[in-house]
Design an enzyme around this catalytic site. Structure first.
Site, mmCIF file in Angstrom:
data_model
loop_
_atom_site.group_PDB
_atom_site.id
_atom_site.type_symbol
_atom_site.label_atom_id
_atom_site.label_comp_id
_atom_site.label_asym_id
_atom_site.label_seq_id
_atom_site.Cartn_x
_atom_site.Cartn_y
_atom_site.Cartn_z
ATOM 1 N N TYR A 2 102.205 -39.506 -9.141
ATOM 2 C CA TYR A 2 101.930 -40.888 -9.341
ATOM 3 C C TYR A 2 100.588 -41.110 -9.992
ATOM 4 O O TYR A 2 99.866 -40.199 -10.089
ATOM 5 C CB TYR A 2 101.914 -41.685 -8.006
ATOM 6 C CG TYR A 2 100.881 -41.323 -7.015
ATOM 7 C CD1 TYR A 2 99.601 -41.530 -6.698
ATOM 8 C CD2 TYR A 2 101.174 -40.249 -5.721
ATOM 9 C CE1 TYR A 2 98.671 -41.087 -6.081
ATOM 10 C CE2 TYR A 2 100.065 -39.943 -5.104
ATOM 11 C CZ TYR A 2 98.809 -40.304 -5.155
ATOM 12 O OH TYR A 2 98.130 -39.744 -3.969
ATOM 13 N N LYS A 3 100.170 -42.381 -10.472
ATOM 14 C CA LYS A 3 99.115 -42.916 -10.898
ATOM 15 C C LYS A 3 98.446 -43.957 -10.097
ATOM 16 O O LYS A 3 99.268 -44.583 -9.538
ATOM 17 C CB LYS A 3 99.298 -43.472 -12.458
ATOM 18 C CG LYS A 3 99.832 -42.254 -13.466
ATOM 19 C CD LYS A 3 99.987 -42.848 -14.734
ATOM 20 C CE LYS A 3 100.454 -41.598 -15.592
ATOM 21 N NZ LYS A 3 100.718 -42.311 -17.092
ATOM 22 N N GLU A 4 97.107 -43.883 -9.984
ATOM 23 C CA GLU A 4 96.437 -44.859 -9.230
ATOM 24 C C GLU A 4 95.277 -45.335 -9.932
ATOM 25 O O GLU A 4 94.649 -44.645 -10.852
ATOM 26 C CB GLU A 4 96.265 -44.189 -7.719
ATOM 27 C CG GLU A 4 94.987 -43.016 -7.973
ATOM 28 C CD GLU A 4 94.690 -42.405 -6.590
ATOM 29 O OE1 GLU A 4 95.480 -42.876 -5.658
ATOM 30 O OE2 GLU A 4 93.633 -41.970 -6.442
ATOM 31 N N LYS B 100 85.843 -49.153 -0.974
ATOM 32 C CA LYS B 100 86.606 -48.910 -2.147
ATOM 33 C C LYS B 100 88.061 -49.091 -1.887
ATOM 34 O O LYS B 100 88.295 -48.878 -0.947
ATOM 35 C CB LYS B 100 86.160 -47.282 -2.356
ATOM 36 C CG LYS B 100 86.868 -46.806 -3.587
ATOM 37 C CD LYS B 100 86.306 -45.394 -3.678
ATOM 38 C CE LYS B 100 86.791 -44.819 -5.194
ATOM 39 N NZ LYS B 100 85.940 -43.489 -5.533
ATOM 40 N N ASP C 132 95.266 -47.828 -0.979
ATOM 41 C CA ASP C 132 94.337 -47.135 0.020
ATOM 42 C C ASP C 132 92.988 -48.000 -0.130
ATOM 43 O O ASP C 132 92.440 -48.485 -1.076
ATOM 44 C CB ASP C 132 94.111 -45.656 -0.619
ATOM 45 C CG ASP C 132 95.270 -44.696 -0.497
ATOM 46 O OD1 ASP C 132 96.001 -44.803 0.512
ATOM 47 O OD2 ASP C 132 95.398 -43.871 -1.239
#
Length: 231
Positions: free
Chosen positions: A107-109, A121, A140
Site C-alpha cells: 500500500y501507499k501511505e 502524528k 494510523d
C-alpha cells in the site's frame, strides 16, 4: 384564441420540475443510505515507557524514520519501504511492500499531520492495502502523552471506515499489532541509547546502584580534598 392558448406548456414545466425534485430527493436518499452503510471503527494500544515524552516523540517525528524502521528497528519486516514523495515531513508519501503472504501485501501511505506541540502524528492510507478490501478510509494515529518528566504513554490508534458488508471480515484483519511492534522497538531503541555509558549498555536495574556508587565516590573524594589528603 381560447383554443390556441392552453395550459399545456405550464403542465410540461410542472412535470419537468417535479421529476427533477424527485430525482434530487432520491439521489440524496441514496447518499444518506450509502453513508449509513459505512461502519466507523477505532482500536487502540497504549504503552507506558519509562522515559520522557520528548525523547520518544523525537523518533516518531524524525524525518528519517522510514529508513530507521526499514534498516535499524524492523530489519527484514519490509520487502520495500521507500519515500516516493516529500522529505519526511507532512505530505511525505511512502510506498510499502511486505514479503509474500502478508495481508495486506502492499500500500501507499501519506503523512498528513505532524504536530510537535501535541506530539501527534497521523498517517493515512491512500492507495492499495485495506482500501482494496472494503475500507473507504484508514488512518494510523500516534499520540505521545507525558505522564511525568521521566515517563510517557505511547497511544497508538487505528481509525477506519468500512462498508457494512465487509465490517466483520476487516475487524478480524485490522489489529494494532503493527503499531504495537513499532511502539516497542522505538521505546527500546530510545531506552538503549539513554542507558549507554562510554558505549556500554547499563541495564535499568543497575541505574540506581550506579548512581549511588557515583555519589559515594564523589563524597569520598570531596572529603579527602577537604582533609588535604592527596588524591
Amino acid at each position: 384564441m381560447s383554443k390556441l392558448i392552453t395550459t399545456e406548456p405550464l403542465k410540461s414545466m410542472a412535470e419537468v420540475i417535479s421529476n427533477y425534485v424527485i430525482q434530487r430527493e432520491s439521489f440524496s436518499a441514496r447518499n444518506i443510505l450509502n453513508k449509513n452503510s459505512l461502519v466507523k471503527k477505532e482500536i487502540r494500544y497504549d504503552l507506558e515507557v519509562p522515559t520522557s515524552a520528548d525523547s520518544i516523540w523525537s523518533v516518531y517525528s524524525c524525518p528519517d524514520i522510514p529508513r530507521l524502521l526499514r534498516d535499524v528497528l524492523l530489519p527484514g519486516v519490509f520487502q520495500k519501504l521507500d519515500v516516493i514523495e516529500g522529505n519526511g515531513g507532512v505530505g511525505t508519501v511512502l510506498d510499502i511492500v511486505f514479503p509474500p503472504g502478508a495481508v495486506p501485501r502492499s500500500y501507499k501511505e501519506k503523512f498528513v499531520n505532524i504536530n510537535h506541540e501535541k506530539r501527534l502524528k497521523e498517517v493515512i492510507m491512500i492507495e492499495g492495502g485495506y482500501l482494496d478490501m472494503g475500507c473507504t478510509f484508514y488512518m494510523d494515529r500516534i499520540h505521545i502523552f507525558e505522564k511525568t518528566p521521566n515517563s510517557c504513554v505511547i497511544e497508538s490508534s487505528i481509525i477506519y471506515e468500512v462498508k457494512e458488508e465487509y465490517a466483520g471480515k476487516m475487524a478480524k484483519l485490522i489489529t494494532t499489532e503493527p503499531l504495537e511492534s513499532m511502539a516497542e522497538v522505538i521505546s527500546g531503541y530510545v531506552l538503549k541509547k539513554r542507558l549507554q555509558v562510554f558505549g556500554f549498555e547499563i541495564k535499568p536495574k543497575l541505574r540506581f546502584n550506579l548512581l549511588l556508587c557515583l555519589i559515594i565516590c564523589l563524597v569520598i573524594a570531596g572529603g579527602m580534598f577537604v582533609a588535604g589528603v592527596p588524591l
